[in-house]
Design a protein around this motif. Structure first.
Motif, PDB file in Angstrom:
ATOM      1  N   SER A   1      40.923  32.880  57.743  1.00 60.80           N
ATOM      2  CA  SER A   1      40.560  31.280  58.109  1.00 60.80           C
ATOM      3  C   SER A   1      39.527  30.903  57.741  1.00 60.80           C
ATOM      4  O   SER A   1      38.562  30.036  56.911  1.00 60.80           O
ATOM      5  N   LEU A   2      38.188  31.862  58.189  1.00 63.36           N
ATOM      6  CA  LEU A   2      36.919  31.563  58.264  1.00 63.36           C
ATOM      7  C   LEU A   2      36.511  31.780  56.592  1.00 63.36           C
ATOM      8  O   LEU A   2      35.576  31.439  56.379  1.00 63.36           O
ATOM      9  N   LEU A   3      37.191  33.240  56.232  1.00 63.46           N
ATOM     10  CA  LEU A   3      36.660  33.945  55.447  1.00 63.46           C
ATOM     11  C   LEU A   3      37.120  32.915  53.717  1.00 63.46           C
ATOM     12  O   LEU A   3      36.311  32.754  53.263  1.00 63.46           O
ATOM     13  N   ALA A   4      38.156  32.007  54.282  1.00 64.54           N
ATOM     14  CA  ALA A   4      38.858  31.062  52.932  1.00 64.54           C
ATOM     15  C   ALA A   4      37.808  30.209  52.722  1.00 64.54           C
ATOM     16  O   ALA A   4      37.487  29.530  51.763  1.00 64.54           O
ATOM     17  N   GLY A   5      37.305  29.057  53.663  1.00 70.99           N
ATOM     18  CA  GLY A   5      36.217  28.447  53.842  1.00 70.99           C
ATOM     19  C   GLY A   5      34.851  28.862  53.135  1.00 70.99           C
ATOM     20  O   GLY A   5      34.258  28.445  52.566  1.00 70.99           O
ATOM     21  N   ALA A   6      34.163  30.268  54.228  1.00 76.91           N
ATOM     22  CA  ALA A   6      33.341  30.798  52.811  1.00 76.91           C
ATOM     23  C   ALA A   6      33.299  30.931  51.623  1.00 76.91           C
ATOM     24  O   ALA A   6      32.585  31.282  50.790  1.00 76.91           O
ATOM     25  N   LEU A   7      34.022  31.591  51.337  1.00 74.16           N
ATOM     26  CA  LEU A   7      34.308  31.910  50.127  1.00 74.16           C
ATOM     27  C   LEU A   7      34.839  30.514  48.622  1.00 74.16           C
ATOM     28  O   LEU A   7      35.029  30.778  47.677  1.00 74.16           O
TER      29      LEU A   7
ATOM     30  N   SER B   1      36.531  50.182  42.660  1.00 78.05           N
ATOM     31  CA  SER B   1      34.764  50.256  43.774  1.00 78.05           C
ATOM     32  C   SER B   1      35.612  48.637  45.051  1.00 78.05           C
ATOM     33  O   SER B   1      34.529  49.049  45.892  1.00 78.05           O
ATOM     34  N   GLU B   2      36.292  47.692  44.379  1.00 83.60           N
ATOM     35  CA  GLU B   2      36.957  46.505  45.286  1.00 83.60           C
ATOM     36  C   GLU B   2      37.513  46.819  46.911  1.00 83.60           C
ATOM     37  O   GLU B   2      37.558  46.800  47.955  1.00 83.60           O
ATOM     38  N   PHE B   3      38.572  47.745  45.909  1.00 82.08           N
ATOM     39  CA  PHE B   3      39.687  48.753  46.648  1.00 82.08           C
ATOM     40  C   PHE B   3      39.319  49.257  48.515  1.00 82.08           C
ATOM     41  O   PHE B   3      39.178  49.635  49.287  1.00 82.08           O
ATOM     42  N   GLY B   4      38.104  50.267  47.902  1.00 82.61           N
ATOM     43  CA  GLY B   4      36.890  50.652  48.320  1.00 82.61           C
ATOM     44  C   GLY B   4      36.515  49.953  49.642  1.00 82.61           C
ATOM     45  O   GLY B   4      36.407  50.658  50.969  1.00 82.61           O
ATOM     46  N   ARG B   5      36.073  48.418  49.427  1.00 83.36           N
ATOM     47  CA  ARG B   5      35.320  48.243  50.239  1.00 83.36           C
ATOM     48  C   ARG B   5      36.472  46.992  51.149  1.00 83.36           C
ATOM     49  O   ARG B   5      35.225  46.094  52.325  1.00 83.36           O
TER      50      ARG B   5
ATOM     51  N   ALA C   1      35.606  37.748  43.980  1.00 85.08           N
ATOM     52  CA  ALA C   1      36.661  36.316  44.061  1.00 85.08           C
ATOM     53  C   ALA C   1      36.539  35.403  43.147  1.00 85.08           C
ATOM     54  O   ALA C   1      37.255  34.832  42.352  1.00 85.08           O
ATOM     55  N   SER C   2      34.842  35.635  42.486  1.00 86.67           N
ATOM     56  CA  SER C   2      34.524  34.617  41.278  1.00 86.67           C
ATOM     57  C   SER C   2      34.994  34.977  40.045  1.00 86.67           C
ATOM     58  O   SER C   2      35.910  33.751  39.416  1.00 86.67           O
ATOM     59  N   ASN C   3      34.798  36.033  40.053  1.00 83.43           N
ATOM     60  CA  ASN C   3      35.568  36.496  38.689  1.00 83.43           C
ATOM     61  C   ASN C   3      37.347  36.926  38.372  1.00 83.43           C
ATOM     62  O   ASN C   3      37.278  36.932  37.716  1.00 83.43           O
ATOM     63  N   HIS C   4      37.403  37.348  39.676  1.00 89.51           N
ATOM     64  CA  HIS C   4      38.726  37.830  39.175  1.00 89.51           C
ATOM     65  C   HIS C   4      39.499  36.827  40.006  1.00 89.51           C
ATOM     66  O   HIS C   4      40.439  37.133  41.787  1.00 89.51           O
ATOM     67  N   PRO C   5      39.673  35.215  40.255  1.00 81.97           N
ATOM     68  CA  PRO C   5      40.334  34.952  41.325  1.00 81.97           C
ATOM     69  C   PRO C   5      41.743  35.009  41.956  1.00 81.97           C
ATOM     70  O   PRO C   5      42.208  34.479  42.916  1.00 81.97           O
ATOM     71  N   ALA C   6      42.268  35.015  40.618  1.00 82.90           N
ATOM     72  CA  ALA C   6      43.714  35.018  40.693  1.00 82.90           C
ATOM     73  C   ALA C   6      44.671  36.705  41.351  1.00 82.90           C
ATOM     74  O   ALA C   6      45.188  36.265  42.585  1.00 82.90           O
ATOM     75  N   PRO C   7      43.617  37.522  40.828  1.00 82.26           N
ATOM     76  CA  PRO C   7      44.417  38.792  42.435  1.00 82.26           C
ATOM     77  C   PRO C   7      43.982  38.523  42.954  1.00 82.26           C
ATOM     78  O   PRO C   7      44.755  38.906  44.511  1.00 82.26           O
TER      79      PRO C   7
ATOM     80  N   LYS D   1      33.109  39.335  53.093  1.00 80.53           N
ATOM     81  CA  LYS D   1      32.151  38.586  52.557  1.00 80.53           C
ATOM     82  C   LYS D   1      31.244  38.534  51.164  1.00 80.53           C
ATOM     83  O   LYS D   1      31.632  38.106  49.825  1.00 80.53           O
ATOM     84  N   GLU D   2      30.674  39.258  51.497  1.00 78.67           N
ATOM     85  CA  GLU D   2      29.722  39.714  50.474  1.00 78.67           C
ATOM     86  C   GLU D   2      30.088  41.082  49.521  1.00 78.67           C
ATOM     87  O   GLU D   2      29.610  40.878  48.629  1.00 78.67           O
ATOM     88  N   ASN D   3      30.782  41.754  50.103  1.00 80.01           N
ATOM     89  CA  ASN D   3      32.204  42.910  49.714  1.00 80.01           C
ATOM     90  C   ASN D   3      32.517  42.234  48.092  1.00 80.01           C
ATOM     91  O   ASN D   3      32.373  42.842  47.089  1.00 80.01           O
ATOM     92  N   LEU D   4      33.161  40.679  48.734  1.00 77.79           N
ATOM     93  CA  LEU D   4      34.269  40.274  47.984  1.00 77.79           C
ATOM     94  C   LEU D   4      33.958  39.073  47.017  1.00 77.79           C
ATOM     95  O   LEU D   4      34.433  38.946  46.447  1.00 77.79           O
ATOM     96  N   SER D   5      32.769  38.701  47.666  1.00 77.05           N
ATOM     97  CA  SER D   5      32.148  37.028  46.603  1.00 77.05           C
ATOM     98  C   SER D   5      32.233  37.332  45.429  1.00 77.05           C
ATOM     99  O   SER D   5      32.828  36.783  44.314  1.00 77.05           O
ATOM    100  N   ALA D   6      31.848  38.463  44.868  1.00 79.48           N
ATOM    101  CA  ALA D   6      32.025  38.986  43.031  1.00 79.48           C
ATOM    102  C   ALA D   6      33.294  38.359  42.389  1.00 79.48           C
ATOM    103  O   ALA D   6      33.174  38.130  41.756  1.00 79.48           O
TER     104      ALA D   6
END
Length: 277
Positions: free
Chosen positions: A124-130, A69-73, A94-100, A87-92
């Motif tokens: 780089s912007l994404l790193a700041g946002a997440l 489900s994540e790979f497709g987005r 990134a929070s639930n599976h930080p290492a992968p 950012k909206e697609n990957l926020s959850a």
């Protein structure tokens, strides 16, 4: 019986030219400008393709470990709108599976930096946002330094003909400046990394060609990219308010970067002044 053909002045001149050219054809067709010729030979091109596919294979394997489900987005952002959606697609995730997520993020960033794929500023912007300022800056500095180092060694392998083909004048200028500043090379490289005097892409590719030692290149990259990374990561915190990438670097920001760069290169300028006195 036909008389033997005499050697005319024209024939003699042509013969002399052939000897001087070592038998090479000097017809207009043979004088194709170098800029029209692809600079890499078959071995160099094959090496570049092999390295690219090895990186791409490792990156693809990392992506396959993600949930379907994540790979497709996942999509490399090309605009700020793409970045906000990513950012909206990957926020959850990134929070639930930080290492992968961090493994995939770092691999993508380094891959893009190594092979000069545009778009690392969005990463780089994404790193700041997440991740916020502190973790975001650490991630960006690590990836930018690792990617630039990887690009450095790739250029050391096959980069000389490519850089000479793409930027001959800029390469000669860079080589002359490096030669003048051998004794304070770290200060000069810091100045280049901090300020937008030369593009980072060119610095990564040209540094091994003009014999910049890797430890100097590495330290200048690690330290010199901190100011610009801080600016970009901070902007990622307010991603929704960012209207254009041009908003990242206004006159005030450029002034601050050049001021920091001047402080970095000041020892070199002072030493040159003492030499001329």
């Amino acid at each position: 019986m036909p008389a033997p053909r005499s050697v005319t002045a024209v024939d003699t001149g042509r013969l002399l030219r052939d000897l001087e050219n070592n038998g090479e054809d000097d017809s207009p067709a043979s004088k194709k400008p170098k800029s029209d010729r692809f600079p890499l030979n078959s071995c160099e091109f094959a090496a570049a393709v092999a390295v690219f596919f090895l990186f791409a294979l490792g990156l693809f394997y990392i992506y396959l470990t993600m949930p379907a489900s994540e790979f497709g987005r996942i999509k490399l952002p090309r605009t700020l709108a793409d970045l906000r959606l990513l950012k909206e697609n990957l926020s959850a995730y990134a929070s639930n599976h930080p290492a992968p997520f961090i493994l995939g993020y770092c691999s993508t960033y380094i891959f893009m930096q190594t092979f000069m794929i545009p778009g690392t500023i969005f990463m780089s912007l994404l790193a700041g946002a997440l991740f916020g300022v502190v973790r975001g800056i650490l991630l960006v500095i690590f990836n930018a330094t690792a990617g630039a180092s990887s690009c450095f060694f790739l250029s050391k392998l096959i980069g000389r003909p490519l850089v000479s083909w793409l930027w001959p004048e800029k390469l000669r200028f860079f080589q002359a400046e490096i030669a003048k500043r051998r004794d304070r090379l770290l200060n000069y490289m810091l100045f280049l990394r901090i300020t937008p005097t030369l593009p980072n892409l060119f610095i990564n590719l040209a540094s091994p060609i003009v014999d910049v030692p890797f430890h100097i290149f590495f330290l200048a990259t690690l330290i010199g990219l901190i100011p610009a990374s801080y600016i970009t990561v901070r902007a990622g915190l307010a991603l929704g308010d960012l209207k254009s990438l041009k908003d990242l670097y206004d006159f005030k920001t450029f002034s601050v970067l050049f001021l920091i760069g001047f402080v970095a290169i000041c020892p070199t300028l002072l030493k040159r002044k003492r030499v001329y006195e």
